[in-house]
Design a protein around this motif. Structure first.
Motif, PDB file in Angstrom:
ATOM      1  N   VAL A 100     -41.183   3.035   2.602  1.00 38.22           N
ATOM      2  CA  VAL A 100     -39.812   2.526   2.476  1.00 38.22           C
ATOM      3  C   VAL A 100     -39.680   1.328   3.400  1.00 38.22           C
ATOM      4  N   ASP A 101     -39.448   0.171   2.840  1.00 38.37           N
ATOM      5  CA  ASP A 101     -39.552  -1.087   3.589  1.00 38.37           C
ATOM      6  C   ASP A 101     -38.457  -1.263   4.634  1.00 38.37           C
ATOM      7  N   ASN A 102     -37.220  -0.872   4.279  1.00 40.47           N
ATOM      8  CA  ASN A 102     -36.071  -1.172   5.136  1.00 40.47           C
ATOM      9  C   ASN A 102     -35.267   0.088   5.439  1.00 40.47           C
ATOM     10  N   GLU A 103     -34.380  -0.040   6.387  1.00 39.68           N
ATOM     11  CA  GLU A 103     -33.486   1.069   6.754  1.00 39.68           C
ATOM     12  C   GLU A 103     -32.611   1.445   5.563  1.00 39.68           C
ATOM     13  N   PRO A 104     -32.607   2.704   5.139  1.00 42.19           N
ATOM     14  CA  PRO A 104     -31.738   3.117   4.028  1.00 42.19           C
ATOM     15  C   PRO A 104     -30.260   2.897   4.352  1.00 42.19           C
ATOM     16  N   GLY A 105     -29.502   2.560   3.313  1.00 37.70           N
ATOM     17  CA  GLY A 105     -28.060   2.407   3.465  1.00 37.70           C
ATOM     18  C   GLY A 105     -27.579   1.020   3.788  1.00 37.70           C
ATOM     19  N   GLU A 106     -28.496   0.091   4.056  1.00 40.78           N
ATOM     20  CA  GLU A 106     -28.077  -1.236   4.491  1.00 40.78           C
ATOM     21  C   GLU A 106     -27.805  -2.180   3.332  1.00 40.78           C
ATOM     22  N   THR A 107     -28.667  -2.183   2.330  1.00 39.10           N
ATOM     23  CA  THR A 107     -28.509  -3.147   1.236  1.00 39.10           C
ATOM     24  C   THR A 107     -28.718  -2.465  -0.117  1.00 39.10           C
ATOM     25  N   PHE A 108     -28.088  -3.052  -1.130  1.00 40.05           N
ATOM     26  CA  PHE A 108     -28.231  -2.591  -2.507  1.00 40.05           C
ATOM     27  C   PHE A 108     -29.519  -3.155  -3.098  1.00 40.05           C
TER      28      PHE A 108
END
Length: 495
Positions: free
Chosen positions: A139-147
């Motif tokens: 998972v590349d990025n922190e969940p919840g930050e971007t659509f």
């Protein structure tokens, strides 16, 4: 199947001229059906022949809205919350430690397409356990930050229902949604190799079934005055849970997934597996190629669409431009009501145009061709013409034979017996149920195939040579490759 109540457009305050303009505008977009309700009554419904009201149509990503609804039922039954961590539910799936961002992924992140993943995974080609493939992914990025619209992630929610209840989503929804609302008895849902409903796609249902889901949400979870789905869930699912105004960065992915150009309707916000629309308060379930389940609370309306359209955003624009001005219009064109309903009875996709017989062939003949290797998996193709009956085409692949009659200036419906192990997006030739129309344009024979349980209305162009044939098979819409060239030599079998 329980039928919805019907009413005239004018009885529900909608100008029939506006509805007629909508259907006319949709001509040429390869739309297959449109059903419109106002005040919980069907005021317009039309199927472009050979598509029919009693047939299922694959819904693609509108399936996600049904999965989201299943999660809503599970939440109201106290089985989970949207703040639960995905890996807490599947603690026994991974043999080794997942990446840090996967540990942070919650149910709400999957519902809102904010899992933090950068790229779509093609789980169709990743072995027997799709769930393991998804949970072990980086998972590349922190969940919840971007659509970021990652279609396959919704399979996780299908697995959640199974893990918590021991039932597939389809089984779980049967006595909570399908039976209370009177869905068709012929609905069905594709399954993964591990026996779970695919979740992100694969649900097959009629326009009336889709309309019933829309009406449940329009009425804040009530059905015939009984609270089926909690009002709180409907508010959350239909609200804007994440901003997607920067959705243009998903445009390349969107083209691959069949959304076409991202209009404003793809940048107006996202709820729990529902897209928000340009008109204030409106939202929708949205599947590739124009499968739509639209809820319009301000107008007290719903719209269900099935299509095979390359630019579904144009369907939405047509609805806003034609239908919205017709709602509570100051002047009703009552004289157009009869014209509207007559037009809806006579909708038809264009047939193949040309001559019935070829200019340089006998009117009665049969030829079989053995095909060179091709991307369609076609091994042989046979054409048969008889004076006293319709032409017949037989296409043989490694998965079986499709044999169909071909209508002239009409669509001829067929049950071919061809079933390539169910539906797959990778198929070139589809279900056993197909309608065909054909005609000669000079030396070229043009056959249209309408696979009436799918979005696909395909075209085969054939040219006959002395001892061979060549052809081009074209998809109107399709994942990946849209055109195939085929070449065959005349079989030495007696014909």
């Amino acid at each position: 199947m329980e039928l919805l109540e019907r009413a005239k457009a004018t009885e529900c305050g909608v100008d029939p001229e506006g509805i007629l303009n909508l259907y006319k505008t949709l001509e040429g977009m390869n739309v297959h059906s449109v059903m419109i309700t106002r005040h919980n009554k069907v005021i317009a419904e039309g199927w472009w022949a050979p598509y029919r009201k009693d047939e299922n149509h694959i819904l693609y990503s509108v399936s996600k809205s049904f999965v989201g609804t299943a999660i809503g039922f599970a939440v109201q039954e106290g089985l989970l919350s949207t703040e639960d961590y995905v890996l807490d539910i599947f603690a026994d799936v991974l043999p080794s430690c997942p990446c840090e961002n996967m540990k942070k992924m919650k149910i709400r992140h999957v519902l809102t397409m904010s899992t933090g993943q950068k790229d779509e995974r093609n789980i169709f080609h990743e072995g027997e356990s799709w769930l393991y493939s998804l949970l072990s992914a980086y998972v590349d990025n922190e969940p919840g930050e971007t659509f970021r619209y990652i279609s396959s992630s919704t399979y996780i929610l299908s697995a959640v229902i199974w893990k918590l209840t021991g039932q597939t989503v389809f089984e779980y929804l049967k006595d909570r949604l399908f039976e209370p609302l009177g869905f068709s008895e012929h609905i069905w849902w594709e399954k993964s190799p591990e026996g779970l409903n695919t979740g992100f796609n694969g649900f097959n249902a009629t326009a009336e079934d889709v309309t019933k889901l829309a009406l449940l949400y329009l009425n804040m979870g009530k059905w015939k005055e009984k609270q089926i789905l909690s009002e709180e869930w409907v508010k959350e699912a239909s609200g804007i849970q994440i901003d997607n105004r920067d959705n243009d960065r998903n445009q390349e992915l969107g083209y691959r997934q069949g959304f076409g150009t991202f209009t404003e309707d793809y940048r107006s916000g996202y709820g729990y597996l529902f897209w928000h629309c340009k008109p204030e308060g409106s939202y929708r379930g949205d599947g590739i190629f124009g499968q739509l389940c639209i809820i319009m609370p301000k107008q007290d309306m719903t719209i269900a669409v099935a299509a095979g359209c390359e630019e579904p955003g144009k369907i939405l624009e047509a609805i806003w431009n034609c239908l919205l001005p017709a709602v509570d219009a100051p002047h009703m064109h009552c004289d157009m009501e009869e014209v509207l309903y007559e037009a809806l009875e006579n909708l038809k996709l264009p047939v193949a145009a040309g001559e019935k017989y070829p200019p340089s062939q006998e009117k009665e003949w049969r030829q079989k061709f053995l095909m060179a290797e091709n991307g369609m998996d076609v091994q042989s193709l046979e054409l048969e013409f008889r004076k006293d009956s319709l032409p017949v085409i037989t296409i043989e692949t490694s998965k079986g034979k499709l044999r169909a009659k071909i209508g002239y200036l009409e669509w001829e419906e067929n049950e071919t017996g061809y079933d390539p192990e169910g539906f797959s997006c990778d198929n070139v030739i589809f279900f056993h149920r197909v309608a065909c129309t054909g005609a000669w344009k000079g030396e070229e024979y043009v056959v249209k195939f309408a696979y009436t349980e799918t979005p696909f209305v395909d075209i085969l162009r054939i040219r006959l040579r002395e001892n061979s044939m060549e052809g081009i098979y074209t998809h109107t819409v399709k994942y990946g490759k849209k055109e195939y060239h085929i070449l065959g030599i005349k079989s030495q079998e007696e014909t």
